[in-house]
Design an enzyme around this catalytic site. Sequence first.
Site, short mmCIF file in Angstrom:
data_model
loop_
_atom_site.label_atom_id
_atom_site.label_comp_id
_atom_site.label_asym_id
_atom_site.label_seq_id
_atom_site.Cartn_x
_atom_site.Cartn_y
_atom_site.Cartn_z
N HIS A 1 1.79 1.37 -30.76
CA HIS A 1 1.41 2.64 -31.16
C HIS A 1 1.28 2.71 -32.45
O HIS A 1 2.09 1.71 -33.55
CB HIS A 1 2.04 4.16 -31.06
CG HIS A 1 3.69 4.32 -31.26
ND1 HIS A 1 4.19 2.97 -31.14
CD2 HIS A 1 4.04 5.01 -32.08
CE1 HIS A 1 5.30 3.59 -31.68
NE2 HIS A 1 5.23 4.70 -32.85
N HIS B 1 2.98 -0.92 -33.89
CA HIS B 1 4.09 -1.79 -33.72
C HIS B 1 4.74 -0.65 -32.68
O HIS B 1 4.47 0.25 -31.66
CB HIS B 1 5.10 -0.86 -34.55
CG HIS B 1 5.33 0.79 -35.28
ND1 HIS B 1 4.61 1.53 -35.31
CD2 HIS B 1 6.98 1.31 -34.69
CE1 HIS B 1 5.06 2.79 -35.38
NE2 HIS B 1 5.88 3.15 -34.95
N ASP C 1 2.26 5.65 -35.28
CA ASP C 1 2.40 6.84 -35.90
C ASP C 1 1.57 8.26 -35.34
O ASP C 1 0.95 8.41 -36.60
CB ASP C 1 3.51 7.06 -36.88
CG ASP C 1 5.13 5.96 -36.60
OD1 ASP C 1 5.69 5.80 -35.14
OD2 ASP C 1 5.26 6.05 -37.51
N ARG D 1 14.29 7.84 -39.93
CA ARG D 1 12.91 7.67 -40.16
C ARG D 1 12.51 8.48 -40.27
O ARG D 1 12.56 9.83 -40.19
CB ARG D 1 12.87 7.18 -38.98
CG ARG D 1 11.12 7.42 -38.86
CD ARG D 1 9.60 7.38 -37.73
NE ARG D 1 9.42 8.48 -37.49
CZ ARG D 1 8.40 8.45 -36.36
NH1 ARG D 1 8.02 7.57 -35.66
NH2 ARG D 1 7.69 9.33 -36.41
#
Length: 288
Positions: free
Chosen positions: A108, A263, A110, A279
């Site tokens: 995907h 990723h 983000d 993150r």
Amino acid sequence: MATVLNDMKITPLSDALGAEVTGINAADLDEDTFARLRDAYHENIVLVVRDQHLTPAEQTAFARRFGEIQYHINKEYLMPGQPEVLILSTEIKDGKNVGVPDAGSDWHSDHSYVDQPTGYTLLHAIKVPKDGGDTEWTNMVAAYETLPDDMKTRLEGLVGIHSFNRLKNPRISVPVLHGHDEEYYKRSPPDSFHPLVRTHPHTGRKALYLSPRFTIGIKDLDEADAQALLDELFAHIRNRDLVYRHRWNVGDLLLWDNRTTIHLACLGVPEGQHRRMHRTTVLGEIPV
């Protein structure tokens, strides 16, 4: 003392994409060094910045140098007192997950499921397992450039449909954690619509912009034709020549450009070992 330009070293990581950055402290970069780092980010798509030991506040401040913070839809695992940071973790405390245990388990980009997706993601390795827990990235610029010319022509003007809701996507499974969690699916925003080929606002390079996780259809295209085309494109981006695989070390700070890569978290952390990442995401622009 701020890191100065001459201290920074940038070394390519693979033929597919990525560069390693050493000799800097991301919490203390002068403007010239930051500008060179940002240029290298756009050039290489993924940067592995070694030996960083940032506090959550320092990571947030560094992320803000790239733009406006984007907050995750999954508020349960935002860091208390520092909600700009999302905790990804296999740790369990008092019978509950400390962070998102299975984030990124399908390819995907983000937040492509919202109208204004993520531009940049920063992921800081706090704990890494001895085994498992790798991450992979695919170069979507190269994926576009290696398409046949007739396919490039075919894709002109086509718009992909992106959805957070796993129940709308027959290509992916529904994790046990979310299988019967009605509240999880209530979080799903309305579907978003983005061009299948987007142009990077800084480099002008074109990249495929779709993913098996979030792209569920193509706007104004017959459903059977749309799914057949998506299958063909997904098969194309599975080419391993387009992929960089990263084995994490504590202190790695990974930066990736969501406009030009997708990723995958490879998971596979054995029971008894732990992986914890912090993150932070930076808002991008509406894709064109």
